[in-house]
Design an enzyme around this catalytic site. Structure first.
Site, short mmCIF file in Angstrom:
data_model
loop_
_atom_site.label_atom_id
_atom_site.label_comp_id
_atom_site.label_asym_id
_atom_site.label_seq_id
_atom_site.Cartn_x
_atom_site.Cartn_y
_atom_site.Cartn_z
N TYR A 51 0.82 -1.22 0.00
CA TYR A 51 0.00 0.00 0.00
C TYR A 51 0.86 1.27 0.00
O TYR A 51 0.37 2.33 0.41
CB TYR A 51 -0.93 0.00 1.21
N PHE A 59 -4.85 7.69 6.75
CA PHE A 59 -5.32 6.36 7.18
C PHE A 59 -4.27 5.27 6.99
O PHE A 59 -4.54 4.10 7.26
CB PHE A 59 -6.62 5.98 6.46
N ARG A 104 -18.92 -5.65 -0.97
CA ARG A 104 -18.74 -4.77 0.19
C ARG A 104 -20.07 -4.44 0.86
O ARG A 104 -20.14 -4.37 2.10
CB ARG A 104 -18.00 -3.50 -0.22
N ASN A 114 -13.08 -3.42 4.80
CA ASN A 114 -14.05 -3.39 3.69
C ASN A 114 -14.02 -4.65 2.83
O ASN A 114 -14.27 -4.61 1.63
CB ASN A 114 -13.90 -2.10 2.87
P1 CMP Z 1 -8.39 -0.76 -0.77
O1 CMP Z 1 -9.13 -0.93 -2.05
O2 CMP Z 1 -7.74 -1.96 -0.20
O3 CMP Z 1 -7.26 0.37 -0.98
C1 CMP Z 1 -6.80 1.20 0.08
C2 CMP Z 1 -7.58 1.01 1.34
O4 CMP Z 1 -7.45 2.01 2.33
C3 CMP Z 1 -9.06 1.00 1.03
O5 CMP Z 1 -9.39 -0.17 0.32
C4 CMP Z 1 -9.66 1.13 2.41
O6 CMP Z 1 -9.87 -0.11 3.03
C5 CMP Z 1 -8.57 1.86 3.22
N1 CMP Z 1 -9.05 3.13 3.73
C6 CMP Z 1 -9.14 3.42 5.04
N2 CMP Z 1 -9.61 4.67 5.21
C7 CMP Z 1 -9.82 5.18 3.99
C8 CMP Z 1 -10.29 6.43 3.51
N3 CMP Z 1 -10.66 7.41 4.33
N4 CMP Z 1 -10.39 6.60 2.18
C9 CMP Z 1 -10.01 5.61 1.32
N5 CMP Z 1 -9.55 4.40 1.72
C10 CMP Z 1 -9.45 4.18 3.04
#
Ligand code: CMP
Length: 137
Positions: A51, A59, A104, A114
């Site tokens: 990530y 976050f 989701r 999520n």
């Molecule tokens: P994902 O598709 O795995 O990619 C990045 C992840 O950051 C996203 O899903 C969310 O689970 C997590 N996340 C946590 N807080 C936020 C936020 N405020 N906005 C976007 N993604 C978030």
């Protein structure tokens, strides 16, 4: 329509809920083929590297904490328009905004927990697939 590959992660909340099979069935039911899959527990280093694009987001720390709380199932899905198809099946990042019937909407608890991750475009898909499956032909 060109054949594409995309990376999917079934996240710790969904694994804890015992819905791995239901989620993989949705991919197969929509015509996607699972060409690689493994269950693993991410280290903080792996989650942080995966990530890295979100490193400066507020976050990021929470995301790394959460993704290392338990096992995940990482898969490569293949099919026509696989990247967008998987994104449609997943629904919006925030489950409160996800359309009814999406993964989701049905299985996620919050924006952090999520249920699933999916690559967001062709370049990301290539990088993400290679990150977890460097030897995949
Ligand atoms: P994902 O598709 O795995 O990619 C990045 C992840 O950051 C996203 O899903 C969310 O689970 C997590 N996340 C946590 N807080 C936020 C936020 N405020 N906005 C976007 N993604 C978030």
């Amino acid at each position: 329509m060109t054949l594409q590959r995309t990376l999917s992660i079934i996240k710790p909340d969904a694994v804890k809920k015992n819905v791995i099979g239901q989620i993989l069935s949705r991919f197969e039911g929509a015509g996607l083929r699972i060409v690689a899959t493994k269950m693993m527990t991410l280290s903080r280093q792996e989650a942080g590297e995966f990530y890295a694009v979100h490193q400066s987001r507020p976050f990021f720390g929470e995301l790394v904490d959460y993704m290392t709380t338990g096992p995940v199932v990482v898969s490569v899905l293949e099919g026509a328009d696989a990247i967008n198809l998987n994104r449609k099946l997943m629904g919006a990042t925030d489950p409160k905004k996800a359309e009814a019937g999406t993964i989701r909407a049905d299985f996620a608890d919050s924006i952090s927990a999520n249920a699933v991750h999916g690559s967001d475009g062709p370049e990301t898909a290539k990088t993400e697939v290679a990150f977890f499956f460097p030897n995949l032909k």
